[in-house]
Write an enzyme that holds these catalytic residues in place. Structure first.
Site, PDB file in Angstrom:
ATOM      1  CD  GLU A 175      -2.452   1.795   0.297  1.00 57.20           C
ATOM      2  OE1 GLU A 175      -2.312   2.988  -0.035  1.00 57.20           O
ATOM      3  OE2 GLU A 175      -3.188   0.997  -0.304  1.00 57.20           O
ATOM      4  N   GLY A 178     -21.419   2.038  -0.780  1.00 55.27           N
ATOM      5  CA  GLY A 178     -22.661   1.282  -0.724  1.00 55.27           C
ATOM      6  C   GLY A 178     -22.387  -0.196  -0.933  1.00 55.27           C
ATOM      7  NE  ARG A 189     -14.433   4.536  -0.828  1.00 51.88           N
ATOM      8  CZ  ARG A 189     -14.652   3.620  -1.770  1.00 51.88           C
ATOM      9  NH1 ARG A 189     -13.867   2.565  -1.851  1.00 51.88           N
ATOM     10  NH2 ARG A 189     -15.645   3.761  -2.626  1.00 51.88           N
ATOM     11  NE  ARG A 230     -12.281  -0.297 -25.506  1.00 61.18           N
ATOM     12  CZ  ARG A 230     -11.368  -1.085 -26.085  1.00 61.18           C
ATOM     13  NH1 ARG A 230     -10.179  -1.231 -25.508  1.00 61.18           N
ATOM     14  NH2 ARG A 230     -11.631  -1.721 -27.206  1.00 61.18           N
ATOM     15  CG  ASP A 259     -12.809   1.680  -8.731  1.00 66.35           C
ATOM     16  OD1 ASP A 259     -13.798   1.005  -9.067  1.00 66.35           O
ATOM     17  OD2 ASP A 259     -12.847   2.529  -7.818  1.00 66.35           O
ATOM     18  CB  ALA A 295     -17.379  -1.235  -3.444  1.00 72.21           C
TER      19      ALA A 295
END
Length: 470
Positions: free
Chosen positions: A35, A49, A108, A193, A312, A325
């Site tokens: 990370e 959500g 989140r 794209r 994502d 998510a």
């Protein structure tokens, strides 16, 4: 001497990356998470959500109980239009009744805390690790991947999975390797794209708001959508999306300041939310907020050799459908299922580079059609909510209020056909929706059918008016 354990290098301590770590642990696969930030639980002012398709996988992993405790289930959505018309949709309650999981919103950061704190071995999560490059090797015993970080460290494994979001470093490395292998034109098309047409201010407010927990408010304007979600413990989640002045390439998308966000919210301060509450009242008790551009992309190629991107980084959607998510959690389920099958059949030896390349391509092939369907639906819903174009205004104002229940099966098909972990029991499977709506998913674009129907109705109305006047 026995082969060392199969190992996955996960780039990104995101919801996707941490969920993958839990899934890999369940099948006995080693992992390391890299990370780049100093913490895996940053406060970014965002909510997330969780819908039944994502909830079921989290439940299989024993994680959903803490998620459920942190949320107030949605029971209704109050939808308002510029002309003063409004209606109440009980779609969220119907989803709970059919699948046993509510539409649940939480911070989140809270979801990240749940995922991180439940890890059996947190030493496998390394922070302040910015990936600089990835190398693949198929040379005998040293076959595998090497991931170098900016601090000079090197991490070795059998595959790399990029769960590092829309600005993915893993994706950049995948494209670099693809280009070096003579696939430059494919990479160019993939980059083309990626675009952005909407911005979003999202925030969290705390304190008495006068709004009822579990009752979402949506206000639809020309080019804008305001969504306010009162939750438990006097927390209110909200976001304000707006269509930008033009469609931007990903590399040219604008950046926003907190001053930009405040100005955007000030324009809708007088928007009524019910019970004599206005959006300005929610804004006054804000705790945190931010403004971002909403990138949209659906890439066609997700892997190269031993390197794969998920979440994502390959399928970025607007916030309106709420499947971002959840779709990423499905990525995790499908990938883990494939790895479980492959590693279970190998017994002594590890899969070869060729076998792993085929496995990751298989993941791409298996999942692309479904992700395309979800992405297309999300794309259209964002534009219906923003009243973008005549037909979409008609859908929002006249089809949704009066015929929305007729199309309820469409999103329910999407939920029922979701991937789950095949090696763990399916909780809450007795709820009727899982079987009732399964294998009836319309991947041809059900909302396109609605659009054509609206065009036909409008055309008939015009002809009827002309006939009466003739």
């Amino acid at each position: 001497m026995s082969e060392p354990h199969f190992k996955v290098i996960i780039v990104g301590g995101s919801i996707t990356g941490l969920t993958l770590a839990h899934s890999l642990h369940k099948i006995g696969v080693d992992f390391t998470i890299l990370e780049k930030r100093a913490t895996v639980t940053p406060q970014e002012g965002a909510s997330v959500g969780i819908l039944p398709n994502g909830a079921r996988v989290l439940d299989q992993l024993g994680l959903y109980g803490l998620v459920e405790e942190a949320t107030a289930p949605l029971g209704a959505t109050h939808i308002h239009f510029p002309d003063g018309f409004h209606f109440c949709s009980l779609y969220p309650k119907s989803m709970l009744d059919n699948f046993g999981y509510p539409v649940a919103f939480l911070e989140r950061r809270r979801l990240l805390e749940v995922l991180y704190n439940a890890l059996p071995d947190k030493s496998k999560v390394l922070v302040n690790k910015t990936v600089s490059d990835i190398e693949q090797c198929e040379d005998g015993k040293s076959a595998g991947v090497k991931v170098r970080t900016a601090d000079g460290d090197v991490y070795e494994g059998d595959i790399v999975v990029g769960a590092d979001g829309v600005h993915s470093r893993t994706r950049s490395e995948l494209w670099r390797m693809s280009s070096s292998a003579g696939q430059s034109e494919d990479v160019r098309m993939e980059k083309a794209r990626m675009s952005a047409e909407y911005s979003c201010v999202f925030g969290i407010s705390r304190g008495p708001s006068g709004l009822k927990a579990g009752e979402q408010i949506m206000r639809m304007y020309d080019g804008r959508t305001l969504v306010v979600i009162p939750s438990k413990d006097d927390v209110v989640f909200w976001f304000l999306s707006r269509k930008l002045g033009k469609k931007y390439k990903y590399s040219e998308a604008p950046r926003f300041t907190l001053e930009d966000a405040a100005a955007e919210c000030a324009e809708l301060a007088d928007a009524p939310l019910g019970n004599d509450v206005r959006f300005g009242d929610v804004w006054k008790i804000r705790q945190t907020f931010n403004m971002v551009v909403l990138e949209e992309n659906l890439l066609r190629t997700w892997s190269f050799g031993r390197v794969l991107c998920i979440g994502d980084s390959i399928h970025k959607m607007t916030v309106n459908l709420g499947q971002g998510a959840n779709c990423a959690i499905e990525d995790v389920a499908i990938l883990t299922n494939l790895l479980s099958q492959c590693l279970g059949s190998k017994r002594e030896a590890k899969p070869s580079g060729q076998e792993l390349d085929a496995l990751l391509r298989r993941f791409n092939d298996v999942h692309l059609s479904r992700v395309s369907h979800i992405y297309d639906t999300s794309w259209l819903i964002a534009r219906v909510h923003a009243r973008d174009g005549f037909v979409r205004k008609i859908i929002g104002r006249y089809v949704m209020p009066y015929f929305g229940h007729k199309f309820e099966s469409r999103p329910f098909n999407m939920i029922a056909n979701a991937a789950a972990l095949e090696f763990l029991p399916l909780p809450r499977s007795s709820f009727p929706g899982w079987e009732k709506y399964k294998s009836k998913e319309d991947k041809s674009g059900s909302w396109a059918v609605v659009s054509r129907s609206v065009l036909l109705l409008v055309g008939l109305a015009i002809l009827s008016t002309w006939w009466r006047r003739a």
